[in-house]
Design an enzyme around this catalytic site. Structure first.
Site, PDB file in Angstrom:
ATOM      1  CG  ASP A 198      12.912   6.417   2.261  1.00  0.00           C
ATOM      2  OD1 ASP A 198      12.020   5.616   3.174  1.00  0.00           O
ATOM      3  OD2 ASP A 198      12.636   6.513   1.152  1.00  0.00           O
ATOM      4  CG  HIS A 199       9.823   5.326   7.622  1.00  0.00           C
ATOM      5  ND1 HIS A 199       9.094   6.393   7.171  1.00  0.00           N
ATOM      6  CD2 HIS A 199       9.125   4.443   7.854  1.00  0.00           C
ATOM      7  CE1 HIS A 199       8.026   5.783   6.618  1.00  0.00           C
ATOM      8  NE2 HIS A 199       7.991   4.634   6.929  1.00  0.00           N
ATOM      9  CG  HIS A 209       8.563   4.955   1.251  1.00  0.00           C
ATOM     10  ND1 HIS A 209       9.773   5.716   2.193  1.00  0.00           N
ATOM     11  CD2 HIS A 209       7.436   5.664   1.512  1.00  0.00           C
ATOM     12  CE1 HIS A 209       9.109   6.564   3.026  1.00  0.00           C
ATOM     13  NE2 HIS A 209       7.696   6.234   2.775  1.00  0.00           N
TER      14      HIS A 209
END
Ligand SMILES: NC(=O)c1ccc[n+]([C@@H]2O[C@H](COP(=O)([O-])OP(=O)(O)OC[C@H]3O[C@@H](n4cnc5c(N)ncnc54)[C@H](OP(=O)(O)O)[C@@H]3O)[C@@H](O)[C@H]2O)c1
Length: 534
Positions: free
Chosen positions: A211-212, A274
């Site tokens: 999950d960047h 996110h």
């Protein structure tokens, strides 16, 4: 530090050949063991925009081990030379650091291309040969990372294929890891099914779900802010905090990805991963150390405490919206249903606002409000901690507010804003006396700006995450149970929405360039609160 980290107290020059630009900066950092990164989907967008530029930046910072190699695996026929050239252009175009010929030459030496089609039977022979050759020539010792940069429908079949061909077993002492990108399923059942299939080939400790957002400096700073400072934690609970707002606002639309968005929508695309990750970090208990499983354990505990929303209550706990045509930055933009790849009667949501109750001692009675949307007036991600009002104002008289002069008991409560993007930083709002003879009170901001406090440039999220994977550090990756808990929260909402679809007109309910549907404002007003103006 981790099982695969090498301590680098010894100066780099003592460990590696002098003049190797890949080893320039190995003095004090964490250095992984030599390995091969195999990118499936090497002709795709993610590879050229993010992955290879991030790897090159790690090389430029001297953080890659000597012998580090990349194998691009793709369907199209092309030579290694052509692949290298395409990657060179990608680094020049998208890289954080400028391309340097001497470094590029060393970096690209370790780059290979091999053909791979998931739908063909002969499969992985070419790849297996390349890997053995790299082990012999570049000392990568069987250490392999498989990056699944292919469409999600290929995740389970690719894992199964790698397992069948014996490429995932760690019997020779080398490590085998896999990285996948969201979406990790599209609801709770499909996420469980995907996890089950991945586990037929890879143990959970070999799986790195990116999950960047978790790779962003400011998200990691949240951990430092909460647990590296003594003054905030005593206030970080229901007694002092009225509520928390987490906003991920985008001003762009679907940008040519209408087909993808029709299948996903704002809840799956942003909230499930996110926003829920941010909520977990803001809400979790202090881990005993920021390493290994402890942070992930605490995040999961928080997610398990989220009160289930019954599908019948989905509409009272959420607001969904879809952008209509409007104006952004002085430009006329089309509505969602006019975008390419979108059905003209689509009911897909591009905006979500929701309320989350957390049933534990820290947060009971202090809700978290989450919102995300496309085509909002600006791009901004922030977490706002709204403290409770003072219990009594001893000042009497009136106070200056943006809404004019109000009685003193309407002194604005303190607010702590953690800005994730774009202008990363932290703002604390508090009351101050306006200079002069009378006791006039106004709120002022104390600002910390990441960019001006530290003069070094922050690495890209992918740089941090790729390096962590090489080091075997899973702290910033989503674990199976975290993903499933996040889907538990979102699937009930999706089920509720499905059984109570909006009418056609009721969906395209906010104009592009506004802060979402009216209903989102009413939703907060019902609780006596309002969304922050960003
Ligand atoms: N791009 C982003 O910023 C981003 C952000 C978040 C998540 N992701 C995820 O990352 C993954 C890759 O995204 P992307 O944007 O790079 O997609 P993309 O541009 O469509 O690239 C997909 C890649 O997969 C390859 N591929 C497709 N089917 C294949 C098959 N049967 N056998 C072998 N290779 C196959 C394609 O090869 P051809 O070139 O031969 O078609 C291409 O190289 C996706 O899962 C996506 O959801 C991407």
């Amino acid at each position: 530090m981790t099982d695969t980290a090498v301590d680098t107290e010894v100066p780099a020059a003592d460990q590696h050949p002098v003049g190797n630009p890949l080893s320039d900066g190995l003095r004090h950092g964490r250095v992984p063991l030599p390995s091969v990164l195999v990118i499936f989907g090497a002709t795709g967008d993610l590879t050229k925009r993010k992955l290879v530029p991030a790897l090159y930046a790690l090389a430029a910072d001297g953080l890659l081990p000597p012998g580090f190699s990349i194998v691009g695996a793709g369907r199209s026929e092309q030579s290694t030379e052509t692949f290298r050239e395409a990657m060179r252009e990608a680094v020049a175009k998208y890289g954080r650091v400028p391309l340097r010929e001497d470094l590029w030459s060393v970096f690209s030496d370790g780059m290979r291309y091999c053909e791979f089609d998931l739908d063909a039977d002969d499969g992985l022979n070419d790849l297996a040969e390349n890997l053995e050759e790299l082990d012999r020539e570049r000392g990568t010792s069987g250490n392999r990372i498989f990056y699944f940069s292919i469409p999600p429908s290929g995740f389970a079949p690719l894992a199964e294929r790698l397992g069948r061909e014996g490429l995932t077993r760690e019997e020779d002492g080398g490590f085998r890891r896999m990285i996948i990108e969201k979406p990790f399923g599209r609801d709770l059942d499909s996420a469980r099914e995907l996890n089950g299939k991945l586990h037929l080939a890879f143990g959970e400790e070999q799986v790195y779900r990116i999950d960047h957002y978790l790779g962003k400096e400011t998200v990691q700073n949240l951990l430092v802010f909460r647990f590296g400072n003594g003054i905030f934690e005593p206030l970080w609970n229901r007694q002092y905090i009225d509520h928390v707002q987490i906003t991920v606002a985008e001003n762009i639309g679907v940008e040519g990805r209408g087909g993808y968005y029709e299948e996903s929508g704002a809840l799956r695309d942003i909230i499930q991963n996110h926003v829920i990750q941010l909520m977990a970090i803001v809400g979790m208990e202090a881990p005993s150390k920021v390493h290994g499983e402890t942070v992930r354990d605490e995040k999961v505990k928080l997610l398990r405490a989220v009160r289930p929303i019954h599908p019948d209550d989905a509409l009272s706990h959420t607001v969904r919206g879809q952008y209509a045509a409007g104006w952004i930055d002085g430009e006329r933009v089309p509505g969602y249903r006019e975008e390419t790849g979108v059905a003209e009667n689509s009911l897909r949501e591009t905006f979500v606002a929701m309320k989350v109750d957390i049933d534990n001692w820290r947060w009971a009675g202090t809700p978290f409000y989450l919102r995300t949307g496309k085509r909002l007036p600006k791009r901004a991600t922030e977490i706002a901690i709204q403290f409770r009002r003072v219990p009594h104002s001893p000042f009497g008289g009136r106070v200056e507010t943006p809404a004019g002069l109000l009685p003193k008991d309407s002194i604005d409560p303190n607010l702590l804003v953690l800005r994730i993007q774009p202008d990363e930083g932290i703002t604390l709002r508090f009351s101050a006396k306006v200079p002069g003879q009378s006791m006039r009170i106004r709120t002022v901001n104390m600002d910390f700006l990441y960019g001006s406090a530290f003069l070094t440039e922050s690495p890209e999220a992918y740089e941090r995450l790729l390096l962590d994977c090489m080091l075997g550090d899973r702290t910033l990756f989503a674990r199976e149970d975290e993903v499933e808990e996040a889907w538990r929260i979102c699937t009930a909402i999706l089920d509720g929405w499905r059984s109570q679809p909006p009418d056609r007109e009721g969906t395209a309910n906010y104009e592009s360039g506004t802060w979402g549907p009216e209903a989102a404002r009413d939703f907060m007003a019902r609780d006596g609160r309002q969304w922050r103006r960003l």
